[in-house]
Design a protein around this motif. Structure first.
Motif, PDB file in Angstrom:
ATOM      1  N   UNK A   1       0.837  -1.203   0.000  1.00 22.73           N
ATOM      2  CA  UNK A   1       0.000   0.000   0.000  1.00 22.73           C
ATOM      3  C   UNK A   1       0.872   1.255   0.000  1.00 22.73           C
ATOM      4  N   UNK A   2       1.767   1.280  -0.985  1.00 26.85           N
ATOM      5  CA  UNK A   2       2.705   2.400  -1.063  1.00 26.85           C
ATOM      6  C   UNK A   2       2.619   3.054  -2.427  1.00 26.85           C
ATOM      7  N   UNK A   3       3.032   4.308  -2.474  1.00 26.37           N
ATOM      8  CA  UNK A   3       3.172   5.004  -3.754  1.00 26.37           C
ATOM      9  C   UNK A   3       4.651   5.279  -3.952  1.00 26.37           C
ATOM     10  N   UNK A   4       5.108   5.138  -5.172  1.00 28.59           N
ATOM     11  CA  UNK A   4       6.523   5.274  -5.483  1.00 28.59           C
ATOM     12  C   UNK A   4       6.772   6.505  -6.326  1.00 28.59           C
ATOM     13  N   UNK A   5       7.931   7.124  -6.130  1.00 30.63           N
ATOM     14  CA  UNK A   5       8.344   8.220  -7.005  1.00 30.63           C
ATOM     15  C   UNK A   5       8.749   7.634  -8.354  1.00 30.63           C
ATOM     16  N   UNK A   6       8.946   8.518  -9.309  1.00 31.37           N
ATOM     17  CA  UNK A   6       9.359   8.076 -10.643  1.00 31.37           C
ATOM     18  C   UNK A   6      10.697   7.346 -10.579  1.00 31.37           C
ATOM     19  N   UNK A   7      11.622   7.847  -9.742  1.00 30.12           N
ATOM     20  CA  UNK A   7      12.934   7.201  -9.612  1.00 30.12           C
ATOM     21  C   UNK A   7      12.801   5.808  -8.997  1.00 30.12           C
ATOM     22  N   UNK A   8      11.956   5.686  -7.981  1.00 29.14           N
ATOM     23  CA  UNK A   8      11.776   4.385  -7.334  1.00 29.14           C
ATOM     24  C   UNK A   8      11.147   3.375  -8.293  1.00 29.14           C
ATOM     25  N   UNK A   9      10.147   3.813  -9.037  1.00 31.38           N
ATOM     26  CA  UNK A   9       9.509   2.921 -10.013  1.00 31.38           C
ATOM     27  C   UNK A   9      10.509   2.492 -11.074  1.00 31.38           C
ATOM     28  N   UNK A  10      11.366   3.444 -11.501  1.00 32.01           N
ATOM     29  CA  UNK A  10      12.384   3.119 -12.498  1.00 32.01           C
ATOM     30  C   UNK A  10      13.357   2.079 -11.955  1.00 32.01           C
ATOM     31  N   UNK A  11      13.740   2.233 -10.680  1.00 29.67           N
ATOM     32  CA  UNK A  11      14.672   1.277 -10.068  1.00 29.67           C
ATOM     33  C   UNK A  11      14.086  -0.133 -10.084  1.00 29.67           C
ATOM     34  N   UNK A  12      12.821  -0.259  -9.733  1.00 30.58           N
ATOM     35  CA  UNK A  12      12.196  -1.579  -9.704  1.00 30.58           C
ATOM     36  C   UNK A  12      12.077  -2.146 -11.115  1.00 30.58           C
ATOM     37  N   UNK A  13      11.657  -1.308 -12.060  1.00 34.81           N
ATOM     38  CA  UNK A  13      11.519  -1.768 -13.449  1.00 34.81           C
ATOM     39  C   UNK A  13      12.858  -2.239 -14.008  1.00 34.81           C
ATOM     40  N   UNK A  14      13.918  -1.446 -13.808  1.00 31.16           N
ATOM     41  CA  UNK A  14      15.239  -1.823 -14.330  1.00 31.16           C
ATOM     42  C   UNK A  14      15.772  -3.082 -13.650  1.00 31.16           C
ATOM     43  N   UNK A  15      15.453  -3.256 -12.361  1.00 32.62           N
ATOM     44  CA  UNK A  15      15.925  -4.454 -11.658  1.00 32.62           C
ATOM     45  C   UNK A  15      15.321  -5.719 -12.249  1.00 32.62           C
ATOM     46  N   UNK A  16      14.128  -5.581 -12.861  1.00 33.53           N
ATOM     47  CA  UNK A  16      13.464  -6.727 -13.483  1.00 33.53           C
ATOM     48  C   UNK A  16      13.938  -6.963 -14.915  1.00 33.53           C
ATOM     49  N   UNK A  17      14.532  -5.921 -15.517  1.00 30.10           N
ATOM     50  CA  UNK A  17      14.943  -6.010 -16.923  1.00 30.10           C
ATOM     51  C   UNK A  17      16.450  -6.202 -17.086  1.00 30.10           C
ATOM     52  N   UNK A  18      17.232  -5.601 -16.179  1.00 29.23           N
ATOM     53  CA  UNK A  18      18.690  -5.655 -16.297  1.00 29.23           C
ATOM     54  C   UNK A  18      19.235  -6.813 -15.466  1.00 29.23           C
ATOM     55  N   UNK A  19      20.392  -7.302 -15.877  1.00 30.95           N
ATOM     56  CA  UNK A  19      21.042  -8.375 -15.124  1.00 30.95           C
ATOM     57  C   UNK A  19      21.874  -7.828 -13.971  1.00 30.95           C
TER      58      UNK A  19
END
Length: 732
Positions: A321-339
């Motif tokens: 139940x959290x809201x993320x900043x653009x930077x935080x969302x980017x970090x999570x997205x990249x962690x799923x895409x990058x090795x």
């Protein structure tokens, strides 16, 4: 003054410095009814022993008449009282004060001969069964071996304070090994330098430009460079240092020795941009190996369909139940895409929230996530943040004392799909190499850290070079959250990082803050204030446990406001002697039940690592064992030889505090610490406090630290090797 010889019975050790062996002894001596005070270099001596000492009488202006010892030899105790005191002093594992009394009552003046020549008779003494008998026999044999090593070293001018450490490192063959290669002391024994080993070598005819001496000097210099954070030394620098420590001006001889070491593969040469860089083989392999392996990771992407990726992110946000900043969302997205992904950010920028959501997102994708941090405290915090098990890196990789290496490595990788490691600023090149080579080829690696903190204690600048390389995906969390802005700790940390003076708020009973300043221009006032703040003020105002919740931090070990003296003061204040508390005397130190202690070097046999902090839960004087509990509840049994690398931890250096957070932290900072005053040191100290920070010292010292942004350069080309390898793989 003419040298004399006196024979004394050691009554007590008033003071002993474990670093150099300098001691002050109180002894009884025939012809001196009031006893004598003996000063000099001693080690491994025990109350009750009879000593033959050679030296001179001196008169100290403050302490009066003393006998200054040049050398000594240990004689067997002659009296029953002496034997009892000798055996009960902790000399032999298995014999404490109670057993010593029983042995002397049973065997009288023959006690020592019985132990040495007819030890099976000891079983006739009450309380000694087969198990304790074996313990006593082993302890006596080790003590005899240590004594032989000590006598040999003393004959060659080495402080006997190192006898136990040398015996522990080199074993029963210590005397033979040192005689064959005196320089083994320089690069195998911590605390003994090249000059000391060189003196012994001279007695064996190894002097001047003898190739054995020159090679040993070069190897010692490269080993010493590691302790200063370097992975290599340029040849011109190594040559200059070699000529300096060996005191000859012959570059050609040094060059020949370097060539010979390269041929023997004891030294590795890398020609880089026209310069000759010289490594120890392990350092070369770690730097190059880490660059190669990471470059391979960077070439591959994690193939996650867009819809699954969005579902995982939304699931992580919904669960918390959290809201993320653009930077935080980017970090999570990249962690799923990058090795491989690096996440950085200062205090209050949401690293904790990001980590929690990131781990949840990876779990939502069905990935097995492994969590690790360099220290036990940091691992515990990571576990609390994510709600999942986190381990220290050493435990994650499973160090094997028998193999002298990690069990998880190529061929036996860590069982995980994603590895998340926090406190990346603490990771040196060797540990980073071990981590990345132990990952499965299909896994992802997320490293989190703050590059503005103190660099790793070990060699390299891993985090800084990863960022500087430009080839590693990096997400910088920069938004300071509103609730964090209300914290003076976080505000001051960012001010310090920008080169601005922090707000130094004295406690006035009116101003609400979580960061206080106490002015203490003189050391005496600082000590008085510190004792009061730790034992009274903070516990009374905030309910902190003085030992478990409050950590005192200082820039250095030495000096009246260094960790060593502060520990003596705080132990006396927080955990004074008591008939109800067992204690154990080791050299000049006293360990007591309830003491907070810190491990100073990795002990792989005990599975305890540098920086681990624990509490003494029990002391068994008869068995000479100390039981220490480390988070999260692991109890370890320490023997006397293990105590060499243990220290009190009421106060620790700021370097030792890396990776840890405490409910309350007190940073002692005065101009006495001038040589250590740097911006990243103060920034690291302030960010150690979770709820309450106290800076105790002077405004001048704080100002010096804030202005000094210079950091010592380290010899590493990791970023360039990484860039080079990435370009080569991309071209392929």
């Amino acid at each position: 003054m003419e040298s004399e010889c006196i024979t004394v019975v050691l009554e007590r050790i008033t003071f002993a410095n474990p670093q150099n062996g300098y001691s002050v002894l109180r002894a009884s001596c025939r012809g001196h009814p009031n006893g004598v005070v003996v000063v000099g270099v001693f080690a491994n001596v025990h109350p009750g022993e009879e000593l033959r000492i050679y030296g001179t009488w001196t008169c100290h202006p403050q302490f009066g008449v003393q006998f200054h010892a040049f050398r000594y030899s240990v004689l067997k105790p002659a009296t029953l009282r002496g034997i009892e005191k000798y055996l009960g002093s902790g000399l032999i594992k298995g014999i404490g004060p109670v057993t010593a009394k029983r042995l002397v009552a049973a065997f009288g003046a023959d006690t020592l001969d019985v132990i040495e020549k007819d030890s099976d008779r000891l079983k006739t003494c009450p309380g000694i069964g087969q198990g304790r008998l074996e313990m006593i026999k082993a302890g006596w044999a080790q003590q005899k071996a240590v004594q032989d090593v000590m006598i040999f070293l003393q004959g060659h001018g080495i402080s006997p304070a190192y006898a136990v450490r040398i015996f522990k490192s080199l074993g029963d063959n210590a005397t033979r090994l040192v005689a064959e290669d005196p320089y083994i002391l320089a690069y195998e024994i911590n605390g003994i330098g090249f000059k000391t080993a060189d003196k012994i070598a001279a007695e064996f005819g190894i002097t001047g430009t003898d190739p054995r001496r020159v090679k040993a000097g070069l190897m010692f210099l490269l080993s010493s460079a590691l302790n200063e954070g370097h992975l290599f030394l340029p040849q011109e620098e190594l040559t200059a240092k070699a000529k300096e420590i060996m005191q000859f001006d012959d570059a050609e001889t040094v060059g020949k020795a370097i060539d010979a070491l390269i041929t023997d593969e004891r030294m590795i040469l890398r020609v880089w941009e026209g310069r000759r860089l010289l490594y120890l083989p392990r350092s070369f392999n770690e730097e190059q190996g880490a660059a190669n392996r990471l470059a391979e990771f960077l070439q591959k992407k994690a193939a996650v369909p867009r819809d699954r990726l969005l579902t995982a992110i939304n699931s992580a946000m919904a669960d918390g139940q959290i809201s993320l900043t653009e930077q935080q969302s980017l970090a999570i997205e990249l962690s799923l895409k990058e090795r491989f992904l690096l996440i950085t950010g200062g205090p209050g920028t949401g690293k904790t929230t990001t980590l929690k959501a990131l781990v949840d997102a990876h779990v939502a994708l069905g990935r097995h996530v492994a969590l690790a941090s360099p220290t036990g405290r940091a691992a515990k915090r990571l576990s609390e943040v994510t709600g999942r098990e986190a381990r220290t890196i050493h435990r994650l990789l499973e160090f094997s004392p028998a193999e002298k290496g990690f069990r998880h490595k190529p061929g036996n990788p860590v069982p995980c799909d994603t590895l998340v490691v926090d406190e990346g600023s603490m990771i040196d090149m060797g540990l980073f190499h071990s981590l990345i080579r132990a990952l499965p080829s299909s896994a992802s690696f997320v490293l989190v850290g703050d590059p503005d903190q103190l660099p790793s204690v070990g060699p390299g600048l891993v985090l800084q070079h990863l960022i500087a390389s430009g080839v590693v995906p990096v997400v910088r969390l920069e938004t300071i959250f509103r609730q964090a802005e209300a914290s003076a700790i976080i505000t001051n940390a960012h001010r310090i990082n920008r080169g601005e003076m922090p707000f130094l708020q004295p406690p006035d009973g009116k101003t609400k803050t979580d960061c206080y300043f106490l002015d203490a221009p003189e050391p005496e006032k600082a000590l008085s204030l510190l004792k009061n703040v730790v034992s009274v003020s903070l516990p009374r105002k905030f309910g902190y446990d003085p030992i478990a919740d409050i950590q005192v931090l200082t820039p250095m070990n030495k000096g009246s406001l260094g960790a060593s003296n502060l520990n003596d003061v705080l132990q006396e204040t927080l955990n004074p002697p008591s008939p109800e508390k067992a204690e154990f005397k080791h050299m000049h130190r006293v360990f007591r039940v309830g003491d907070k202690v810190i491990q100073l070097r990795n002990n792989y046999d005990l599975d305890v690592f540098n920086g681990d902090i624990g509490l003494i839960r029990a002391i068994e004087p008869e068995d000479q064992e100390i039981v220490i509990e480390f988070p999260p509840g692991d109890r370890k049994v320490y023997q006397p030889t293990d105590l060499l690398d243990l220290a009190l931890a009421y106060a620790i250096t700021l370097h030792k505090s890396q990776g840890s957070e405490y409910p309350a932290a007190i940073v002692v900072l005065t101009t006495q610490h001038y040589v250590m005053l740097q911006r990243n040191l103060l920034y690291t100290g302030v960010t150690r406090a979770r709820k309450t920070m106290v800076i105790l010292g002077t405004r001048k010292a704080v100002a010096i630290a804030v202005k000094n942004a210079r950091t010592r350069q380290r010899n590493t080309i990791f970023r360039y090797l990484l860039e080079e390898k990435v370009r080569a793989l991309s071209a392929e």
